[in-house]
Design a protein around this motif. Structure first.
Motif, short mmCIF file in Angstrom:
data_model
loop_
_atom_site.label_atom_id
_atom_site.label_comp_id
_atom_site.label_asym_id
_atom_site.label_seq_id
_atom_site.Cartn_x
_atom_site.Cartn_y
_atom_site.Cartn_z
N MET A 1 0.99 -1.12 -0.19
CA MET A 1 -0.01 0.40 -0.28
C MET A 1 0.81 0.96 0.03
SD MET A 1 -3.44 0.72 2.24
CE MET A 1 -3.51 -0.92 2.14
N THR A 2 0.38 2.22 -0.71
CA THR A 2 0.84 3.22 -0.74
C THR A 2 0.84 4.79 0.27
OG1 THR A 2 -0.50 4.98 -2.28
CG2 THR A 2 1.61 3.20 -3.35
N SER A 3 1.90 5.36 0.45
CA SER A 3 1.29 6.72 1.50
C SER A 3 0.55 7.68 1.10
CB SER A 3 3.04 7.07 2.25
OG SER A 3 3.17 8.37 0.60
N TRP A 4 -0.07 7.25 -0.02
CA TRP A 4 -1.34 8.44 -0.31
C TRP A 4 -1.93 7.28 -0.39
CZ3 TRP A 4 -4.78 7.32 -3.74
CH2 TRP A 4 -4.55 6.30 -5.04
N GLN A 5 -2.19 6.47 -0.15
CA GLN A 5 -3.50 5.44 -0.32
C GLN A 5 -3.49 5.35 1.51
OE1 GLN A 5 -2.37 2.16 -2.14
NE2 GLN A 5 -4.27 1.86 -3.15
N LEU A 6 -2.17 5.23 2.65
CA LEU A 6 -2.80 5.24 4.13
C LEU A 6 -3.44 6.82 4.09
CD1 LEU A 6 0.64 3.39 3.98
CD2 LEU A 6 -1.93 2.67 4.98
N VAL A 7 -2.80 7.63 3.84
CA VAL A 7 -2.80 8.87 4.15
C VAL A 7 -4.56 8.92 3.80
CG1 VAL A 7 -2.83 11.79 3.62
CG2 VAL A 7 -0.91 10.44 3.65
N ARG A 8 -5.58 8.77 2.78
CA ARG A 8 -6.27 8.95 2.64
C ARG A 8 -7.66 7.86 3.79
NH1 ARG A 8 -3.45 10.79 -1.01
NH2 ARG A 8 -4.39 12.49 -2.20
N MET A 9 -7.21 6.93 4.11
CA MET A 9 -7.63 5.84 5.07
C MET A 9 -7.48 5.84 6.39
SD MET A 9 -5.80 2.62 3.49
CE MET A 9 -7.23 1.59 4.36
N ILE A 10 -6.41 6.74 6.89
CA ILE A 10 -6.11 7.52 8.25
C ILE A 10 -6.76 8.60 8.34
CG2 ILE A 10 -4.94 8.31 9.91
CD1 ILE A 10 -2.24 6.50 8.56
N GLY A 11 -7.11 9.60 6.93
CA GLY A 11 -8.08 10.49 7.03
C GLY A 11 -9.27 10.57 6.93
N GLY A 12 -9.74 9.41 6.31
CA GLY A 12 -11.12 8.75 6.56
C GLY A 12 -11.42 8.67 7.87
N THR A 13 -10.67 7.28 8.57
CA THR A 13 -11.07 6.58 9.00
C THR A 13 -11.01 7.95 10.68
OG1 THR A 13 -9.60 5.13 8.66
CG2 THR A 13 -10.13 5.44 11.44
N PHE A 14 -10.07 8.87 10.39
CA PHE A 14 -10.55 9.78 11.98
C PHE A 14 -11.11 10.63 12.20
CE2 PHE A 14 -5.71 10.86 12.60
CZ PHE A 14 -5.40 8.88 13.83
N ILE A 15 -11.98 11.17 10.77
CA ILE A 15 -12.77 11.97 10.33
C ILE A 15 -14.28 11.56 10.65
CG2 ILE A 15 -14.34 12.76 8.60
CD1 ILE A 15 -11.97 14.14 6.99
N ILE A 59 5.90 11.29 7.69
CA ILE A 59 5.82 10.37 8.47
C ILE A 59 5.92 9.16 8.34
CG2 ILE A 59 5.36 9.62 10.71
CD1 ILE A 59 4.19 13.12 11.09
N LEU A 60 4.86 8.62 7.06
CA LEU A 60 4.38 7.17 6.47
C LEU A 60 6.00 7.08 5.63
CD1 LEU A 60 0.67 7.89 6.07
CD2 LEU A 60 2.15 5.93 7.69
N ARG A 61 6.54 7.69 5.28
CA ARG A 61 8.03 7.65 4.65
C ARG A 61 8.31 7.14 4.62
NH1 ARG A 61 6.90 11.18 -1.15
NH2 ARG A 61 5.15 10.26 -2.49
N LYS A 62 8.94 8.15 6.08
CA LYS A 62 9.97 7.65 6.51
C LYS A 62 9.49 6.51 7.26
CE LYS A 62 11.90 12.47 7.26
NZ LYS A 62 12.04 13.02 8.28
N LEU A 63 8.60 5.96 8.24
CA LEU A 63 8.47 4.56 8.81
C LEU A 63 8.03 3.14 7.26
CD1 LEU A 63 5.80 5.83 11.14
CD2 LEU A 63 7.86 5.59 11.69
N GLY A 64 8.69 3.93 6.68
CA GLY A 64 8.99 2.74 5.22
C GLY A 64 7.74 2.57 4.42
N ALA A 65 6.33 3.41 3.74
CA ALA A 65 5.52 2.86 2.96
C ALA A 65 6.35 3.62 1.64
CB ALA A 65 4.32 3.60 3.87
N ARG A 66 5.30 2.78 1.36
CA ARG A 66 5.92 2.91 -0.31
C ARG A 66 5.47 4.22 -1.06
NH1 ARG A 66 3.58 -1.84 -2.70
NH2 ARG A 66 1.89 -0.34 -3.90
#
Length: 69
Positions: A1-15, A59-66
C-alpha cells in the motif's frame, strides 16, 4: 500500500471516528469539541491538496511506506 493511500485511509478513519464521538447520543465521550478534530483533519487534507505536501505522508514514508502517486 502506498503512502498516499494510507493518508486517505487514516484521514477518513479520523473524520468518521471524530464525527461519531461528537454526535449527540454517542455512548462514549460525547462532546462537540470532537468536531474541532474533524475540522483539523479536513483543513490538513485541503492544505495538502493545494501545496502537494502532507506531514502524515512524510511520516509514513520515514516509517517505510512506499511512495506513490
Amino acid at each position: 500500500m502506498t503512502s498516499w493511500q494510507l493518508v486517505r485511509m487514516i484521514g477518513g478513519t479520523f473524520i468518521l471516528l471524530s464525527l461519531a464521538l461528537g454526535v449527540q447520543g454517542s455512548p462514549i465521550f460525547h462532546s462537540t469539541n470532537w468536531l474541532w478534530f474533524t475540522a483539523f483533519v479536513g483543513a490538513n487534507l485541503l492544505q495538502s491538496g493545494f501545496t502537494k505536501w502532507c506531514m502524515l505522508e512524510t511520516i509514513l514514508r520515514k516509517l517505510g511506506a512506499r511512495p506513490g502517486n
